[in-house]
Write a protein that holds these residues in place. Structure first.
Motif, PDB file in Angstrom:
ATOM      1  N   TRP A  96      15.803   1.792  -9.376  1.00  0.00           N
ATOM      2  CA  TRP A  96      15.233   0.460  -9.168  1.00  0.00           C
ATOM      3  C   TRP A  96      14.787   0.328  -7.710  1.00  0.00           C
ATOM      4  O   TRP A  96      15.576   0.563  -6.794  1.00  0.00           O
ATOM      5  N   LEU A  97      13.526  -0.022  -7.525  1.00  0.00           N
ATOM      6  CA  LEU A  97      12.986  -0.240  -6.184  1.00  0.00           C
ATOM      7  C   LEU A  97      12.398  -1.642  -6.144  1.00  0.00           C
ATOM      8  O   LEU A  97      11.252  -1.877  -6.540  1.00  0.00           O
ATOM      9  N   LEU A  98      13.229  -2.587  -5.665  1.00  0.00           N
ATOM     10  CA  LEU A  98      12.832  -3.995  -5.686  1.00  0.00           C
ATOM     11  C   LEU A  98      12.904  -4.572  -4.276  1.00  0.00           C
ATOM     12  O   LEU A  98      13.787  -4.210  -3.490  1.00  0.00           O
ATOM     13  N   PRO A  99      11.975  -5.470  -3.934  1.00  0.00           N
ATOM     14  CA  PRO A  99      12.029  -6.109  -2.604  1.00  0.00           C
ATOM     15  C   PRO A  99      13.189  -7.100  -2.518  1.00  0.00           C
ATOM     16  O   PRO A  99      13.760  -7.520  -3.531  1.00  0.00           O
ATOM     17  N   ASP A 100      13.537  -7.452  -1.282  1.00  0.00           N
ATOM     18  CA  ASP A 100      14.664  -8.366  -1.078  1.00  0.00           C
ATOM     19  C   ASP A 100      14.277  -9.820  -1.342  1.00  0.00           C
ATOM     20  O   ASP A 100      15.071 -10.584  -1.893  1.00  0.00           O
ATOM     21  N   GLN A 101      13.067 -10.219  -0.926  1.00  0.00           N
ATOM     22  CA  GLN A 101      12.684 -11.620  -1.073  1.00  0.00           C
ATOM     23  C   GLN A 101      12.211 -11.917  -2.500  1.00  0.00           C
ATOM     24  O   GLN A 101      11.760 -11.018  -3.205  1.00  0.00           O
ATOM     25  N   PRO A 102      12.305 -13.165  -2.937  1.00  0.00           N
ATOM     26  CA  PRO A 102      11.865 -13.537  -4.291  1.00  0.00           C
ATOM     27  C   PRO A 102      10.354 -13.317  -4.468  1.00  0.00           C
ATOM     28  O   PRO A 102       9.589 -13.471  -3.525  1.00  0.00           O
ATOM     29  N   VAL A 103       9.988 -12.966  -5.670  1.00  0.00           N
ATOM     30  CA  VAL A 103       8.575 -12.790  -6.022  1.00  0.00           C
ATOM     31  C   VAL A 103       8.281 -13.718  -7.191  1.00  0.00           C
ATOM     32  O   VAL A 103       8.697 -13.460  -8.323  1.00  0.00           O
ATOM     33  N   MET A 104       7.568 -14.803  -6.912  1.00  0.00           N
ATOM     34  CA  MET A 104       7.344 -15.839  -7.906  1.00  0.00           C
ATOM     35  C   MET A 104       6.000 -15.630  -8.607  1.00  0.00           C
ATOM     36  O   MET A 104       4.964 -15.454  -7.962  1.00  0.00           O
ATOM     37  N   VAL A 105       6.033 -15.636  -9.943  1.00  0.00           N
ATOM     38  CA  VAL A 105       4.812 -15.567 -10.740  1.00  0.00           C
ATOM     39  C   VAL A 105       4.876 -16.656 -11.804  1.00  0.00           C
ATOM     40  O   VAL A 105       5.964 -17.096 -12.201  1.00  0.00           O
ATOM     41  N   LYS A 106       3.688 -17.066 -12.273  1.00  0.00           N
ATOM     42  CA  LYS A 106       3.635 -18.083 -13.317  1.00  0.00           C
ATOM     43  C   LYS A 106       3.515 -17.393 -14.662  1.00  0.00           C
ATOM     44  O   LYS A 106       2.498 -16.738 -14.947  1.00  0.00           O
ATOM     45  N   CYS A 107       4.540 -17.520 -15.492  1.00  0.00           N
ATOM     46  CA  CYS A 107       4.528 -16.828 -16.781  1.00  0.00           C
ATOM     47  C   CYS A 107       5.563 -17.470 -17.703  1.00  0.00           C
ATOM     48  O   CYS A 107       6.302 -18.378 -17.321  1.00  0.00           O
ATOM     49  N   GLN A 166      11.518   5.003 -13.146  1.00  0.00           N
ATOM     50  CA  GLN A 166      11.593   4.119 -11.989  1.00  0.00           C
ATOM     51  C   GLN A 166      11.008   2.768 -12.352  1.00  0.00           C
ATOM     52  O   GLN A 166       9.950   2.705 -12.977  1.00  0.00           O
ATOM     53  N   VAL A 167      11.710   1.726 -11.950  1.00  0.00           N
ATOM     54  CA  VAL A 167      11.178   0.369 -12.064  1.00  0.00           C
ATOM     55  C   VAL A 167      10.919  -0.096 -10.636  1.00  0.00           C
ATOM     56  O   VAL A 167      11.867  -0.309  -9.863  1.00  0.00           O
ATOM     57  N   LYS A 168       9.654  -0.224 -10.298  1.00  0.00           N
ATOM     58  CA  LYS A 168       9.256  -0.446  -8.905  1.00  0.00           C
ATOM     59  C   LYS A 168       8.417  -1.721  -8.813  1.00  0.00           C
ATOM     60  O   LYS A 168       7.453  -1.895  -9.558  1.00  0.00           O
ATOM     61  N   LEU A 169       8.782  -2.596  -7.883  1.00  0.00           N
ATOM     62  CA  LEU A 169       8.052  -3.847  -7.686  1.00  0.00           C
ATOM     63  C   LEU A 169       7.582  -3.922  -6.232  1.00  0.00           C
ATOM     64  O   LEU A 169       8.386  -3.745  -5.310  1.00  0.00           O
ATOM     65  N   GLN A 170       6.274  -4.197  -6.043  1.00  0.00           N
ATOM     66  CA  GLN A 170       5.692  -4.327  -4.711  1.00  0.00           C
ATOM     67  C   GLN A 170       5.074  -5.705  -4.558  1.00  0.00           C
ATOM     68  O   GLN A 170       4.409  -6.196  -5.479  1.00  0.00           O
ATOM     69  N   LEU A 171       5.270  -6.297  -3.407  1.00  0.00           N
ATOM     70  CA  LEU A 171       4.683  -7.600  -3.110  1.00  0.00           C
ATOM     71  C   LEU A 171       3.451  -7.387  -2.228  1.00  0.00           C
ATOM     72  O   LEU A 171       3.557  -6.883  -1.107  1.00  0.00           O
ATOM     73  N   LEU A 172       2.298  -7.781  -2.743  1.00  0.00           N
ATOM     74  CA  LEU A 172       1.046  -7.646  -1.996  1.00  0.00           C
ATOM     75  C   LEU A 172       0.630  -9.027  -1.478  1.00  0.00           C
ATOM     76  O   LEU A 172       1.394  -9.989  -1.569  1.00  0.00           O
ATOM     77  N   GLU A 173      -0.600  -9.128  -0.941  1.00  0.00           N
ATOM     78  CA  GLU A 173      -1.036 -10.388  -0.340  1.00  0.00           C
ATOM     79  C   GLU A 173      -1.193 -11.497  -1.371  1.00  0.00           C
ATOM     80  O   GLU A 173      -0.653 -12.592  -1.213  1.00  0.00           O
ATOM     81  N   GLN A 174      -1.962 -11.227  -2.440  1.00  0.00           N
ATOM     82  CA  GLN A 174      -2.253 -12.261  -3.433  1.00  0.00           C
ATOM     83  C   GLN A 174      -1.593 -12.003  -4.778  1.00  0.00           C
ATOM     84  O   GLN A 174      -1.714 -12.817  -5.681  1.00  0.00           O
ATOM     85  N   VAL A 218       3.634  15.780 -16.965  1.00  0.00           N
ATOM     86  CA  VAL A 218       4.010  15.274 -15.635  1.00  0.00           C
ATOM     87  C   VAL A 218       4.669  13.900 -15.759  1.00  0.00           C
ATOM     88  O   VAL A 218       5.737  13.649 -15.204  1.00  0.00           O
ATOM     89  N   GLY A 219       4.052  13.021 -16.505  1.00  0.00           N
ATOM     90  CA  GLY A 219       4.633  11.702 -16.691  1.00  0.00           C
ATOM     91  C   GLY A 219       3.591  10.608 -16.790  1.00  0.00           C
ATOM     92  O   GLY A 219       2.390  10.860 -16.763  1.00  0.00           O
ATOM     93  N   THR A 220       4.086   9.362 -16.910  1.00  0.00           N
ATOM     94  CA  THR A 220       3.215   8.204 -17.116  1.00  0.00           C
ATOM     95  C   THR A 220       3.643   7.080 -16.177  1.00  0.00           C
ATOM     96  O   THR A 220       4.832   6.886 -15.922  1.00  0.00           O
ATOM     97  N   THR A 221       2.603   6.384 -15.677  1.00  0.00           N
ATOM     98  CA  THR A 221       2.850   5.193 -14.849  1.00  0.00           C
ATOM     99  C   THR A 221       2.157   4.006 -15.501  1.00  0.00           C
ATOM    100  O   THR A 221       0.949   4.049 -15.729  1.00  0.00           O
ATOM    101  N   VAL A 222       2.943   2.974 -15.802  1.00  0.00           N
ATOM    102  CA  VAL A 222       2.375   1.724 -16.310  1.00  0.00           C
ATOM    103  C   VAL A 222       2.370   0.729 -15.147  1.00  0.00           C
ATOM    104  O   VAL A 222       3.423   0.467 -14.555  1.00  0.00           O
ATOM    105  N   GLU A 223       1.200   0.216 -14.841  1.00  0.00           N
ATOM    106  CA  GLU A 223       1.052  -0.670 -13.685  1.00  0.00           C
ATOM    107  C   GLU A 223       0.639  -2.069 -14.153  1.00  0.00           C
ATOM    108  O   GLU A 223      -0.375  -2.236 -14.816  1.00  0.00           O
ATOM    109  N   ILE A 224       1.446  -3.051 -13.797  1.00  0.00           N
ATOM    110  CA  ILE A 224       1.167  -4.451 -14.132  1.00  0.00           C
ATOM    111  C   ILE A 224       0.956  -5.216 -12.834  1.00  0.00           C
ATOM    112  O   ILE A 224       1.803  -5.160 -11.925  1.00  0.00           O
ATOM    113  N   THR A 225      -0.168  -5.908 -12.727  1.00  0.00           N
ATOM    114  CA  THR A 225      -0.417  -6.758 -11.555  1.00  0.00           C
ATOM    115  C   THR A 225      -0.502  -8.207 -12.020  1.00  0.00           C
ATOM    116  O   THR A 225      -1.169  -8.521 -13.007  1.00  0.00           O
ATOM    117  N   LEU A 226       0.189  -9.072 -11.303  1.00  0.00           N
ATOM    118  CA  LEU A 226       0.236 -10.492 -11.635  1.00  0.00           C
ATOM    119  C   LEU A 226       0.002 -11.316 -10.367  1.00  0.00           C
ATOM    120  O   LEU A 226       0.503 -10.957  -9.296  1.00  0.00           O
TER     121      LEU A 226
END
Length: 500
Positions: free
Chosen positions: A381-392, A419-427, A486-494
């Motif tokens: 698990w690779l998760l940021p420390d601060q909350p990541v708010m999405v509307k869903c 791996q479950v990886k979450l990244q916080l971008l600008e928007q 090799v493997g698979t990456t599923v990428e979700i952007t919200l």
């Protein structure tokens, strides 16, 4: 008809209009360049003849100056000069005659007289020599008795005190210079004018052309107050036509290549749009099917499950219970499939809230880790420390994550890692579920979001379609990248919800 009109307007915009404008632009440029080239050619010809005339006059003046030295010594016996004048006249084809005059312009010696004038002193340029005591050339042509056209040139014979003692006169043959010109450029139209702009010599021109001053190049002489005028050659229409045709041909090739490229791009866009519309149409068909049948299936399904429950209470033997468990398991599977159909159906109003995606992942973490342990798979698990708010809708988001992790587990045949990886971008935020399983062939990547497409023996082909429909409803995107073995990456952007 609509496509024809579209192609026509595109062809008009990309090919016809640029061809007209570029053809006109380059055509005018070719004409301008051709005019410049013809004008320079005329100037070059004029410069050649200017040098010829300057050399002709300069050599004549030098020759007369040499003769004047001899004449000065023989003015008392001018007949001694006559053989010399005859010899020089015969040896140099430029001369129509050579004469020695006294200081008043009377003939003293010379070659066979061809002039019509008996008294040289009445000739205007002779009067000028007597007055100016300088070399003078006639400003108009004269006709000798043998019909030869000449120009007179006179030089004074001076004593030590600079007093005029005699005059040497040379008749310069115009036809000699004309023949030289015809040898160099036989087809060139030109004429020579004196200081009063009166023609002295013409070649390949008539009087009408002389008075038309357009398209003539004028170059002044150095030795004389005369000008040489050379006609700028007419445009070579065949040469211009060839040059313009080549330019038009090149423009046609470039514009047609551009047209075909744009056609190709538009066709791809149209194909992509049609494919997307077909997928939407398929989903609508599935939705219609789900809306009309799902409830009808669930109603008798509930009754069947109730009667199976009653029978399982009546027949309690171990073998009977085994059959009842199998029936219940299959009924649950049918119920799950019906539930998936309902999600694909006409979307209902769903309650969406601002959800902390990290909190949702932490809630699912025990389930996912437990499933990973059951499959002998390590879960990171690779998760940021601060909350990541999405509307869903939180429940549907959970359904997507569980579905994707389940697919990841099933792609790993023995032990492996996800791996479950979450990244916080600008928007937006980016959620990635990465496995090192068997991967998906490249030719299947485009099909995996199509309804009912599956590579599993027992799959319905609706799992990823449902995931995509849910993520689309959250204004997000889902993409899959995979390499076989090799493997698979599923990428979700919200899109993220920023705190106000």
């Amino acid at each position: 008809m609509k496509r024809f009109k579209g192609n026509f307007y595109l062809y008009l915009t990309i090919v016809i209009i640029p061809l007209l404008f570029l053809g006109l632009y380059f055509g005018l440029d070719i004409l301008k360049e051709n005019d410049f080239k013809r004008e320079n050619q005329a100037k070059w010809i004029a410069s050649i003849y200017k040098e010829q005339w300057d050399q002709f006059i300069s050599e004549t003046v030098t020759s007369l100056e040499i003769l004047s030295i001899t004449a000065r010594e023989n003015l008392d016996s001018p007949k001694k000069m006559e053989p010399l004048l005859v010899q020089v006249n015969q040896n140099d084809p430029r001369y129509g005659g050579l004469y020695l005059l006294d200081s008043k312009g009377n003939l003293m010696a010379g070659t066979v007289p061809l002039r019509t004038e008996e008294n040289f002193s009445e000739i205007p340029f002779i009067k000028e020599v007597i007055k100016a005591k300088d070399i003078i050339i006639s400003d108009h042509k004269e006709v000798l008795r043998n019909n030869q056209l000449v120009i007179g040139l006179a030089t004074p014979v001076l004593d030590e005190k600079n007093e005029l003692k005699g005059i040497l006169v040379a008749d310069l043959r115009i036809d000699y210079m004309k023949n030289v010109m015809k040898v160099l450029t036989p087809d060139t139209k030109l004429y020579v004018v004196n200081g009063g702009d009166k023609p002295i010599l013409e070649m390949n021109v008539d009087r009408n052309e002389i008075y038309k001053q357009k398209d003539w190049v004028t170059l002044p002489m150095n030795q004389l107050p005369w000008n040489i005028k050379v006609k700028i050659a007419d445009r070579d229409l065949s040469e211009l036509g060839l040059a313009i045709s080549q330019i038009i041909f090149i423009i046609l090739i470039i514009t047609h290549v551009l047209y075909l490229l744009i056609e190709y791009i538009m066709l791809r866009i149209k194909t992509k749009k049609e494919r997307k519309e077909n997928e939407i149409h398929k989903l609508e068909l599935v939705g219609s099917l789900a809306a009309s049948t799902a409830h009808e299936i669930r109603n008798p399904l509930t009754g069947v499950k109730g009667f199976i429950q009653l029978l399982s209470e009546k027949y309690t033997e171990e073998e009977d219970q085994y059959y009842f468990n199998v029936i219940n398991s299959e009924l649950n599977r049918i119920n799950q499939i019906v539930g998936e159909f309902l999600i694909l159906g006409k979307p209902t109003a769903q309650l969406m809230n601002n959800v902390n995606i990290i909190e949702t992942l932490n809630e699912l973490k025990p389930l996912i880790v437990s499933e990973a342990n059951a499959h002998n798979i390590e879960c990171k698990w690779l998760l940021p420390d601060q909350p990541v708010m999405v509307k869903c809708a939180k429940d549907q988001m959970k359904q997507v994550i569980l579905n994707l992790t389940k697919n990841a587990f099933e792609s790993i045949e023995r032990c492996g890692t996800i791996q479950v990886k979450l990244q916080l971008l600008e928007q937006e935020c980016k959620l990635e579920i990465i496995d090192n399983g068997k991967g998906i062939p490249e030719e299947d990547i485009e099909k995996i979001f199509q309804p009912f497409y599956t590579s599993k023996a027992t799959g319905t082909g609706l799992g990823l379609v449902i995931c995509k429909r849910i993520i689309d409803s959250f204004d997000g995107k889902i993409q899959i990248y995979s390499t076989v073995s090799v493997g698979t990456t599923v990428e979700i952007t919200l899109p993220i919800v920023k705190n106000k």
